[in-house]
Design a protein around this motif. Structure first.
Motif, short mmCIF file in Angstrom:
data_model
loop_
_atom_site.label_atom_id
_atom_site.label_comp_id
_atom_site.label_asym_id
_atom_site.label_seq_id
_atom_site.Cartn_x
_atom_site.Cartn_y
_atom_site.Cartn_z
N SER A 49 -9.56 7.77 -5.68
CA SER A 49 -9.95 7.88 -4.09
C SER A 49 -9.40 7.02 -3.33
O SER A 49 -8.94 7.23 -2.23
CB SER A 49 -11.50 7.68 -4.26
N LEU A 50 -9.17 5.61 -4.07
CA LEU A 50 -8.68 4.81 -3.27
C LEU A 50 -6.82 4.92 -2.98
O LEU A 50 -6.42 4.79 -1.75
CB LEU A 50 -8.60 3.31 -4.01
N THR A 51 -6.32 5.41 -3.94
CA THR A 51 -4.85 5.59 -3.89
C THR A 51 -4.55 6.73 -2.82
O THR A 51 -3.56 6.79 -2.10
CB THR A 51 -4.35 5.82 -5.11
N TRP A 52 -5.41 7.71 -2.82
CA TRP A 52 -5.51 8.81 -1.86
C TRP A 52 -5.54 8.34 -0.28
O TRP A 52 -4.80 8.63 0.42
CB TRP A 52 -6.39 9.79 -2.11
N GLY A 53 -6.49 7.50 -0.16
CA GLY A 53 -6.49 6.43 1.13
C GLY A 53 -5.46 5.74 1.60
O GLY A 53 -5.34 5.78 2.70
N LEU A 54 -4.53 5.26 0.65
CA LEU A 54 -3.42 4.94 0.97
C LEU A 54 -2.27 5.85 1.26
O LEU A 54 -1.27 5.79 2.11
CB LEU A 54 -2.71 3.98 -0.21
#
Length: 201
Positions: A49-54
């Motif tokens: 979820s966090l890496t998608w946000g980056l």
């Protein structure tokens, strides 16, 4: 000082980028510590979820650069935001939850070739490190099919070589912009991924 014909001096741009980002890189690795923690499905879902946000905003910016620069790297082959969504679906994340994913605010978006190369240095390098996380995740019971975004599409080694070759051709006039973009991209990763960092004490 330069190495002649606009080429950066000893070590070149690649060495300068590595040196400038080394401390942040070490902190990121130590914070995530995939080999020293239990990288279970819950941790992996948060990671995706966090890496998608980056990745999502960075890849949009890279696509914009590539559309205008005929000498651009193949950013479509480097794209992993779509793979992160696919990985989340493998873990059972439904469409409503996917729609709630947040992008990292203040992500440094590359608009020039120099900045794009600095960004690609970080993103391509992360797929090499993604092998370590994949091993730890699969060993902890995460389905291998939910790890595709960590290493990206086939040809990661070839893409990394293309990026380092492009960095090697950067002239002195663009070297600082490459370094600044890589530093800023690493800093965004460190800040945005901090909820996953292993806390000591």
């Amino acid at each position: 000082m330069t190495g002649g014909r606009g080429t950066p001096g000893p070590g070149g741009v690649l060495a300068r980028v590595r040196a400038a980002t080394a401390a942040t890189h070490r902190r990121l690795d130590a914070g995530l510590d995939p080999a020293g923690r239990t990288w279970d499905v819950d941790v992996h879902r948060r990671w995706l979820s966090l890496t998608w946000g980056l990745l999502a905003p960075l890849e949009r910016a890279l696509a914009g650069w590539a559309a205008a620069d005929p000498t651009a790297l193949d950013v479509a082959a480097r794209a992993r935001a779509d793979l992160a969504l696919a990985d989340l679906r493998v873990l059972g994340t439904d469409a409503a939850d996917l729609a709630e994913l947040r992008e990292c605010p203040g992500t440094p978006l590359p608009v020039t070739r120099a900045a794009a190369l600095g960004t690609c240095y970080v993103l391509d390098g992360s797929t090499l490190g993604g092998r370590l996380i994949t091993r730890a995740a699969v060993a902890a019971g995460v389905p291998a099919g939910a790890c595709t975004s960590l290493t990206g599409r086939p040809g990661g080694g070839r893409r990394w070589r293309a990026t380092t070759a492009a960095l090697g051709a950067v002239g002195e006039e663009d070297a600082e912009e490459v370094v600044a973009a890589a530093v800023a991209t690493f800093a965004a990763h460190e800040r945005w991924l901090s909820p996953l960092a292993v806390r000591s004490g």
